[in-house]
Design an enzyme around this catalytic site. Structure first.
Site, PDB file in Angstrom:
ATOM      1  N   LYS A   1       0.818  -1.217   0.000  1.00  0.00           N
ATOM      2  CA  LYS A   1       0.000   0.000   0.000  1.00  0.00           C
ATOM      3  C   LYS A   1       0.855   1.272   0.000  1.00  0.00           C
ATOM      4  CE  LYS A   1      -4.024  -1.971  -0.083  1.00  0.00           C
ATOM      5  NZ  LYS A   1      -3.748  -3.246  -0.778  1.00  0.00           N
TER       6      LYS A   1
HETATM    7  C1  LIG Z   1      -9.727  -2.367  -1.878  1.00  0.00           C
HETATM    8  C2  LIG Z   1      -9.159  -3.119  -0.713  1.00  0.00           C
HETATM    9  N1  LIG Z   1      -9.893  -3.236   0.401  1.00  0.00           N
HETATM   10  C3  LIG Z   1      -9.429  -3.883   1.476  1.00  0.00           C
HETATM   11  C4  LIG Z   1      -8.188  -4.450   1.478  1.00  0.00           C
HETATM   12  C5  LIG Z   1      -7.743  -5.210   2.698  1.00  0.00           C
HETATM   13  O1  LIG Z   1      -6.609  -4.662   3.248  1.00  0.00           O
HETATM   14  P1  LIG Z   1      -5.774  -5.471   4.354  1.00  0.00           P
HETATM   15  O2  LIG Z   1      -4.850  -6.367   3.615  1.00  0.00           O
HETATM   16  O3  LIG Z   1      -5.038  -4.389   5.104  1.00  0.00           O
HETATM   17  O4  LIG Z   1      -6.739  -6.188   5.196  1.00  0.00           O
HETATM   18  C6  LIG Z   1      -7.373  -4.362   0.359  1.00  0.00           C
HETATM   19  C7  LIG Z   1      -6.042  -4.977   0.367  1.00  0.00           C
HETATM   20  O5  LIG Z   1      -5.413  -5.250  -0.583  1.00  0.00           O
HETATM   21  C8  LIG Z   1      -7.875  -3.680  -0.774  1.00  0.00           C
HETATM   22  O6  LIG Z   1      -7.141  -3.566  -1.879  1.00  0.00           O
END
Ligand SMILES: Cc1ncc(COP(=O)(O)O)c(C=O)c1O
Length: 394
Positions: free
Chosen positions: A196
């Site tokens: 990210k």
């Molecule tokens: C659009 C979106 N929502 C939620 C997430 C979930 O993030 P996390 O991996 O921090 O749980 C991601 C992760 O890639 C994502 O791209």
């Protein structure tokens, strides 16, 4: 493909594999992590609190709660907003699975809506069509860093008294009509996963203007205990706690917050670098049988999280063949994402089928993400452009 020289026979070839989504970690992060280890307090504590305060200041929001992932943030945001079994939450059919899974974790039903093209964010007209008596929330995703059409979504939410829960996993630096990504929904969730725009290795954050929601999330993220570990064991002396709900184990730790404190400081500088890479890709790939990313909408800022091209109809290779050609040339790529309703779980549990969301399906079949990290050198960027050209033109 016939007539195509094997990549290893050609003169040009990157020696090192260019990993998709490699983070840029500086000396400051390393020093901060060491400082945390030496401090003797590695768990949730003062550095996590500092990250919450500084992230809230960056977004210009009143309250932030740090958690273990964006998935946890979405789940807890839904619980704080009172989403429960029997409720429906409208989610774009084109997003990462965790957006919809979090709805399921809360006991509610994800109802998909198609996306708009070329922007690829949730289509407010389809959202309206999906509203029923059971609908409690809309969950827009600021996709690849591009803000959703919040004016239309806010109007719709107001008319039907729905909560807006934002998935800003891609969109920390996104702006929309003078507002930051944290100010666009009633509650907004961020990801600090490794790929990210800023990372704590694993981690997430909830931002909201509602103190009672932020407080509830902090309690739910740590077993439902009325006092977190720092409040119990700090130099102020031991304090008793009470369990006020059956909470979860979704807390951020000071060890991981140590990365975030410095990543946050470098956000704008890193965005500027990704912006330059974005422009270089768009110049370098123009004229190829690819659909390049849409320009940002007026009065918005795109967080430049994912640079994805779509392989155009009539191109000599399909998306998977192009990925293979790039892999042979030592370029790592990603797919963000296959349309959610086509996955087994959502087909079997919610009755979705092929053809339900044509725009999401078309993106899902043709989209290909190129490396985009402030760590990329100009040579890396040129290698990617050359490899894409060579794959499509030779
Ligand atoms: C659009 C979106 N929502 C939620 C997430 C979930 O993030 P996390 O991996 O921090 O749980 C991601 C992760 O890639 C994502 O791209």
């Amino acid at each position: 493909m016939e007539g195509r020289p094997a990549a290893e026979d050609r003169e040009y070839m990157r020696k090192e594999f260019l990993v998709y989504g490699s983070p840029a970690i500086g000396e400051e992060e390393i020093a901060e992590v060491l400082d945390t280890i030496r401090s003797g307090w590695l768990g949730t504590g003062p550095k996590t609190e500092r990250l919450e305060r500084e992230f809230a200041a960056y977004l210009n929001v009143k309250h932030c709660a740090a958690v273990s992932s964006c998935t946890a943030a979405l789940h807890l945001a839904m619980l704080a907003a009172g989403i429960k079994q029997g409720d429906e939450v409208i989610v774009p059919a084109m997003t990462f699975c965790s957006t919809a899974n979090a709805v399921v974790h809360a006991g509610a039903t994800p109802v998909f809506a198609d996306i708009e093209l070329p922007g690829m964010t949730i289509d407010p007209a389809d959202v309206k069509r999906k509203i029923t008596k059971k609908t409690k929330a809309i969950l827009p995703v600021h996709f690849y860093g591009r803000p959703a059409d919040m004016a239309a979504l806010r109007a719709c939410a107001r008319r039907h008294r729905l909560v807006l829960i934002g998935d800003a996993a891609h969109a920390i630096e996104t702006h929309y009509h003078g507002k930051t990504a944290g100010q666009l929904c009633d509650i907004t969730c961020f990801s600090f996963y490794i790929t990210k725009n800023m990372t704590t290795v694993e981690g997430g954050m909830v931002a909201t203007g509602r103190k009672e929601w932020a407080d509830r999330i902090k309690i739910l993220a740590l077993h439902g205990m009325s006092k977190d570990a720092w409040a119990r064991y700090s130099d102020k002396g031991y304090r008793h706690y009470e369990v006020v709900s059956a909470g979860f184990k979704n807390n951020m730790t000071d060890l991981l917050a140590s990365f975030g404190l410095h990543q946050l400081r470098r956000l704008e500088q890193n965005l500027a670098r990704r912006e330059a890479i974005w422009q270089a890709y768009s110049r370098g790939l123009a004229g190829l049988p690819l659909i390049l990313p849409a320009d940002p909408a007026p009065d918005t800022r795109h967080a430049r999280h994912i640079y994805a091209v779509r392989v155009a109809r009539g191109a000599p290779l399909d998306r998977d063949e192009l990925m293979d050609e790039l892999y042979k040339r030592n370029i790592g790529t990603g797919v963000h994402y296959t349309a959610l309703h086509l996955h087994k779980f959502y087909r079997e549990n919610f009755g979705y089928k092929k053809g339900d969301f044509p725009n999401a399906e078309s993106v899902g079949k043709t989209t290909l993400s190129l490396p985009l990290s402030p760590k990329l050198t100009n040579k890396d960027v040129q290698d990617v452009i050359d490899a894409v050209k060579e794959s499509l033109l030779s």
